[in-house]
Design a protein around this motif. Structure first.
Motif, mmCIF file in Angstrom:
data_model
loop_
_atom_site.group_PDB
_atom_site.id
_atom_site.type_symbol
_atom_site.label_atom_id
_atom_site.label_comp_id
_atom_site.label_asym_id
_atom_site.label_seq_id
_atom_site.Cartn_x
_atom_site.Cartn_y
_atom_site.Cartn_z
ATOM 1 N N GLU A 271 0.827 -1.216 0.000
ATOM 2 C CA GLU A 271 0.000 0.000 0.000
ATOM 3 C C GLU A 271 0.861 1.266 0.000
ATOM 4 N N ILE A 272 1.939 1.260 0.768
ATOM 5 C CA ILE A 272 2.824 2.433 0.812
ATOM 6 C C ILE A 272 3.432 2.684 -0.562
ATOM 7 N N ALA A 273 3.900 1.609 -1.209
ATOM 8 C CA ALA A 273 4.535 1.758 -2.529
ATOM 9 C C ALA A 273 3.538 2.238 -3.577
ATOM 10 N N VAL A 274 2.330 1.692 -3.539
ATOM 11 C CA VAL A 274 1.307 2.097 -4.510
ATOM 12 C C VAL A 274 0.920 3.558 -4.296
ATOM 13 N N ALA A 275 0.763 3.964 -3.037
ATOM 14 C CA ALA A 275 0.412 5.362 -2.747
ATOM 15 C C ALA A 275 1.512 6.315 -3.212
ATOM 16 N N MET A 276 2.767 5.958 -2.979
ATOM 17 C CA MET A 276 3.889 6.768 -3.456
ATOM 18 C C MET A 276 3.821 6.939 -4.970
ATOM 19 N N ALA A 277 3.618 5.811 -5.658
ATOM 20 C CA ALA A 277 3.616 5.835 -7.124
ATOM 21 C C ALA A 277 2.468 6.674 -7.678
ATOM 22 N N GLY A 278 1.404 6.813 -6.906
ATOM 23 C CA GLY A 278 0.233 7.524 -7.399
ATOM 24 C C GLY A 278 0.295 9.033 -7.266
ATOM 25 N N ASP A 279 1.344 9.549 -6.652
ATOM 26 C CA ASP A 279 1.444 11.005 -6.456
ATOM 27 C C ASP A 279 2.815 11.473 -6.954
ATOM 28 N N ARG A 280 2.939 11.677 -8.252
ATOM 29 C CA ARG A 280 4.233 12.023 -8.832
ATOM 30 C C ARG A 280 4.681 13.428 -8.443
ATOM 31 N N THR A 281 3.721 14.311 -8.201
ATOM 32 C CA THR A 281 4.090 15.661 -7.778
ATOM 33 C C THR A 281 4.810 15.606 -6.435
ATOM 34 N N ARG A 282 4.258 14.817 -5.507
ATOM 35 C CA ARG A 282 4.908 14.678 -4.190
ATOM 36 C C ARG A 282 6.239 13.945 -4.319
ATOM 37 N N LEU A 283 6.275 12.936 -5.191
ATOM 38 C CA LEU A 283 7.521 12.205 -5.404
ATOM 39 C C LEU A 283 8.628 13.138 -5.887
ATOM 40 N N ALA A 284 8.280 14.014 -6.822
ATOM 41 C CA ALA A 284 9.259 14.954 -7.364
ATOM 42 C C ALA A 284 9.759 15.903 -6.275
ATOM 43 N N ALA A 285 8.848 16.353 -5.420
ATOM 44 C CA ALA A 285 9.242 17.264 -4.334
ATOM 45 C C ALA A 285 10.114 16.545 -3.306
ATOM 46 N N LEU A 286 9.750 15.296 -2.997
ATOM 47 C CA LEU A 286 10.560 14.494 -2.080
ATOM 48 C C LEU A 286 11.975 14.333 -2.613
ATOM 49 N N ARG A 287 12.063 14.008 -3.890
ATOM 50 C CA ARG A 287 13.371 13.774 -4.514
ATOM 51 C C ARG A 287 14.249 15.027 -4.417
ATOM 52 N N ALA A 288 13.649 16.169 -4.652
ATOM 53 C CA ALA A 288 14.414 17.421 -4.645
ATOM 54 C C ALA A 288 14.959 17.754 -3.266
ATOM 55 N N GLY A 289 14.256 17.339 -2.200
ATOM 56 C CA GLY A 289 14.673 17.729 -0.863
ATOM 57 C C GLY A 289 15.246 16.625 -0.007
ATOM 58 N N LEU A 290 15.312 15.397 -0.541
ATOM 59 C CA LEU A 290 15.670 14.257 0.298
ATOM 60 C C LEU A 290 17.136 14.290 0.737
ATOM 61 N N ARG A 291 18.033 14.701 -0.145
ATOM 62 C CA ARG A 291 19.444 14.741 0.248
ATOM 63 C C ARG A 291 19.650 15.729 1.393
ATOM 64 N N GLN A 292 19.010 16.870 1.310
ATOM 65 C CA GLN A 292 19.157 17.870 2.367
ATOM 66 C C GLN A 292 18.587 17.349 3.682
ATOM 67 N N ARG A 293 17.454 16.645 3.601
ATOM 68 C CA ARG A 293 16.851 16.054 4.806
ATOM 69 C C ARG A 293 17.817 15.041 5.425
ATOM 70 N N LEU A 294 18.432 14.222 4.581
ATOM 71 C CA LEU A 294 19.375 13.215 5.068
ATOM 72 C C LEU A 294 20.577 13.869 5.736
ATOM 73 N N MET A 295 21.107 14.910 5.117
ATOM 74 C CA MET A 295 22.273 15.595 5.665
ATOM 75 C C MET A 295 21.974 16.247 7.018
ATOM 76 N N ALA A 296 20.726 16.657 7.216
ATOM 77 C CA ALA A 296 20.337 17.319 8.468
ATOM 78 C C ALA A 296 19.940 16.319 9.552
ATOM 79 N N SER A 297 19.898 15.036 9.228
ATOM 80 C CA SER A 297 19.438 14.019 10.182
ATOM 81 C C SER A 297 20.607 13.469 10.995
ATOM 82 N N PRO A 298 20.322 12.730 12.078
ATOM 83 C CA PRO A 298 21.397 12.082 12.848
ATOM 84 C C PRO A 298 22.195 11.080 12.022
ATOM 85 N N LEU A 299 21.624 10.600 10.918
ATOM 86 C CA LEU A 299 22.298 9.586 10.107
ATOM 87 C C LEU A 299 23.591 10.091 9.487
ATOM 88 N N MET A 300 23.727 11.419 9.347
ATOM 89 C CA MET A 300 24.938 11.965 8.748
ATOM 90 C C MET A 300 25.644 12.978 9.641
#
Length: 638
Positions: free
Chosen positions: A583-612
């Motif tokens: 269900e999560i994968a299907v919902a992701m695939a159904g909203d390309r506008t959100r996917l595009a926005a996620l992609r644009a900001g994901l590296r910055q989110r990762l860099m700001a997280s405890p993971l990095m």
């Protein structure tokens, strides 16, 4: 690498003396020339027939007098330029001197002059293998097998074919070696077959091979490691059975040295600067290096003095970088278990950290000797080691929830306040590209994980996704996909679920790290396998702007994805069951506008997280070491 002399056991594995396999250097009776051998001090030179001289050279080689053997073989070769033993020995000798081309020329001459001598082809194959010329090595071992199909040649050929992706033939070579080897000597061959079967995705068959290997050699640590690791790959892992198998390993290899003098541990007090040692075979281009390198760079020299014990088989640029980060660097790959343990003890290490667990090249037997008062395992392996001589395993609250995980470890679980690891960005890295679906008009799912993690249950879920998301496709990439048989098997499994080959793209591993990262430009959504999640592959996907759907499982191996997404601040990408995963994968695939926005900001989110955040993470890690040491200090004071 050493030449095979005619009095040595033949390298071909026949068990016969080389002279009985290799009839080189023998002409018709009475026709052999002779050479003049210089006499020892005070003795005259004498003329010796070539067969006698060759025997003398072989005897010297066997006794370790390599220089003496070389001198005689050179005299033999001057008298008889086609003498097979001389050509083969001198070829090996030139290789050891670093004269690779001269070595090849000599050894090729041996096989050309004596095309039916098994050991010459076998030795030439070994030389090509060490020179990383897989094609020529394969050809040499094939020629050796054509002369006489002996186990060692089958084994070597199988290993090379596995490396080149010819898995079906590699498995058959391994089976041939097993058939021709006495059972009591075949344990490692069964282990080799298991590796091939894993790469083919045949996990039940791989476990069968490993069980056979362990029935033959139950105390072999490498086979034990392989078996324990493979248990985690099975579609329905059984945590209790996995724990019991690890405990069995511990009973075999817990062999503590005499404890360190308590006075030494109390010297300087509980708050003194700690001597911390890291032990790993992976201080090189490897997923573990991506986790440990930022920590080594961030360690506070006022709090810890760092030692690295490197069991690397090879060194590379990553090795060089890491070596510059630490004040004390010890290569230990050529030392015995007891020598490494004694070195650690002499260095006065307070906290010794294993970074490999039951993975290839580990030094767990060193930890079994207990050379340091506080011993820890971390990041290299997703489970207990089974050793009671290791005091702690570092994790976090998501990967190993309190209560259920604690009873399945011989170590005490030390949960860091945030994530159990941090990562360094791959360098160099391409920029994040726009969402590929915007240009292609379709969603591309992808997974670049080890194929052994892609179980039939995973394929069933992925096939369902493809059927639910109209026009979508799936890109799989890993080194096993060089093998046509593996490709056919994958297409067959998807076909059984109603998905045709035109929806699946299968690619082998890319030639370089940069090409690998660029491949993320072609996928919109990454799919994490289960029950054994990805770690580095997940981080790389996030770094390249690709969201990852994960399924939280029953143990650490199955909860790494949940830990990463929790600390990234994206818990909505964590599924609790297979239906929710879809269900999560299907919902992701159904909203390309959100996917595009996620992609644009994901590296910055990762860099700001405890993971990095390496500094923040390392402070947490140093505090853990300090608390562990204080507990030991208090115990030793009683």
């Amino acid at each position: 690498m050493s030449a095979v002399g005619r009095n040595d056991p033949c390298a071909c594995g026949s068990g016969r003396k080389a002279k009985n396999c290799c009839q080189a250097g023998k002409g018709p009776a009475g026709t052999a020339p002779s050479i003049m051998l210089p006499g020892a001090e005070g003795l005259q030179s004498r003329r010796v027939p070539l067969p006698e001289a060759a025997q003398m050279a072989a005897n010297r080689q066997q006794s370790g007098d390599i220089a003496g053997a070389e001198g005689i073989y050179r005299l033999i070769l001057a008298a008889d330029p086609g003498h097979g033993d001389a050509l083969s020995f001198l070829g090996m000798f030139q290789y050891q001197l670093g004269k690779k081309q001269e070595a090849l020329d000599l050894m090729r001459r041996a096989t050309q002059m004596h095309p039916k001598v098994l050991s010459y082809h076998f030795n030439l194959g070994i030389l090509h293998e060490e020179l990383k010329d897989e094609k020529e090595a394969i050809a040499s071992f094939r020629r050796a097998i054509a002369i006489e199909p002996l186990p060692a040649a089958w084994d070597r050929l199988g290993k090379l074919l596995r490396q080149t992706g010819e898995l079906e033939e590699a498995a058959e070579c391994c089976r041939q070696a097993i058939r021709q080897t006495p059972r009591e000597r075949s344990a490692n061959l069964h282990g080799n077959l298991a590796i091939i079967l894993e790469q083919q995705g045949k996990l039940p068959e791989a476990m069968e091979s490993l069980e056979t290997a362990l029935a033959i050699a139950p105390s072999d640590p490498a086979l034990q490691d392989h078996y324990l690791y493979t248990m985690h790959l099975l579609p329905d892992p059984q945590p209790k059975a996995i724990f019991e198998a690890h405990q069995k390993f511990g009973r075999l290899f817990d062999q503590p040295m005499a404890p360190r003098d308590p006075q030494r541990d109390r010297a300087g007090g509980a708050q003194r600067k700690l001597r911390v040692g890291y032990v790993s075979p992976d201080f090189r281009q490897h997923s573990v290096a991506q986790c440990i390198e930022p920590v080594l760079a961030a360690h506070d020299p006022g709090k810890v003095e760092v030692f690295c014990y490197s069991n690397n088989a090879v060194a590379d640029e990553t090795t060089s970088r890491i070596r510059k980060l630490v004040p004390h660097w010890h290569p230990v790959q050529n030392r015995t278990i007891d020598e490494i343990a004694e070195l650690i003890r002499v260095d006065g290490i307070d906290v010794l950290v294993d970074l490999a667990g039951h993975t290839t090249g580990n030094c767990l037997q060193v930890f079994g000797r207990k050379p340091a008062p506080v011993q820890v395992t971390w990041i290299g392996y997703p489970d207990t080691t089974g050793l009671t001589t290791i005091d702690y395993r570092i994790t976090d609250h998501v990967a190993d929830p309190p209560g259920e995980a604690d009873a399945l470890h011989t170590e005490k679980l030390w949960r860091l306040p945030e994530c159990f690891s941090c990562f360094a960005a791959p360098a160099p890295s391409p920029e994040v590209a726009p969402l590929p679906a915007l240009a292609s008009g379709r969603i591309t799912f992808g997974s670049f994980n080890n194929f052994a993690k892609t179980t039939p249950q995973v394929i069933e879920i992925w096939a369902g996704l493809l059927k639910r998301v109209s026009g979508s496709r799936l890109l799989l990439k890993n080194r096993s996909l060089l093998a046509p048989g593996v490709q056919a098997r994958i297409h067959s499994m998807f076909s059984r679920h109603g998905v045709g080959a035109d929806r699946i793209e299968l690619l082998p591993a890319d030639a370089s790290p940069m090409e690998h990262l660029n491949r993320y430009h072609t996928i919109d959504i990454a799919l994490d396998p289960f029950p054994y999640n990805g770690t580095t592959t997940t981080f790389e996907a996030l770094w390249m702007g690709v969201p990852v759907v994960v399924l939280s499982g029953c143990n650490h191996a199955g909860r790494v994805g949940a830990s990463l997404m929790s600390h990234l601040g994206m818990p909505e990408w964590i599924a609790r069951n297979r239906d929710e995963y879809a269900e999560i994968a299907v919902a992701m695939a159904g909203d390309r506008t959100r996917l595009a926005a996620l992609r644009a900001g994901l590296r910055q989110r990762l860099m700001a997280s405890p993971l990095m955040d390496a500094k923040r993470f390392t402070r947490n890690l140093e505090q853990a070491y300090q608390s562990m040491w204080e507990a030991h200090h208090a115990e030793s004071a009683r």
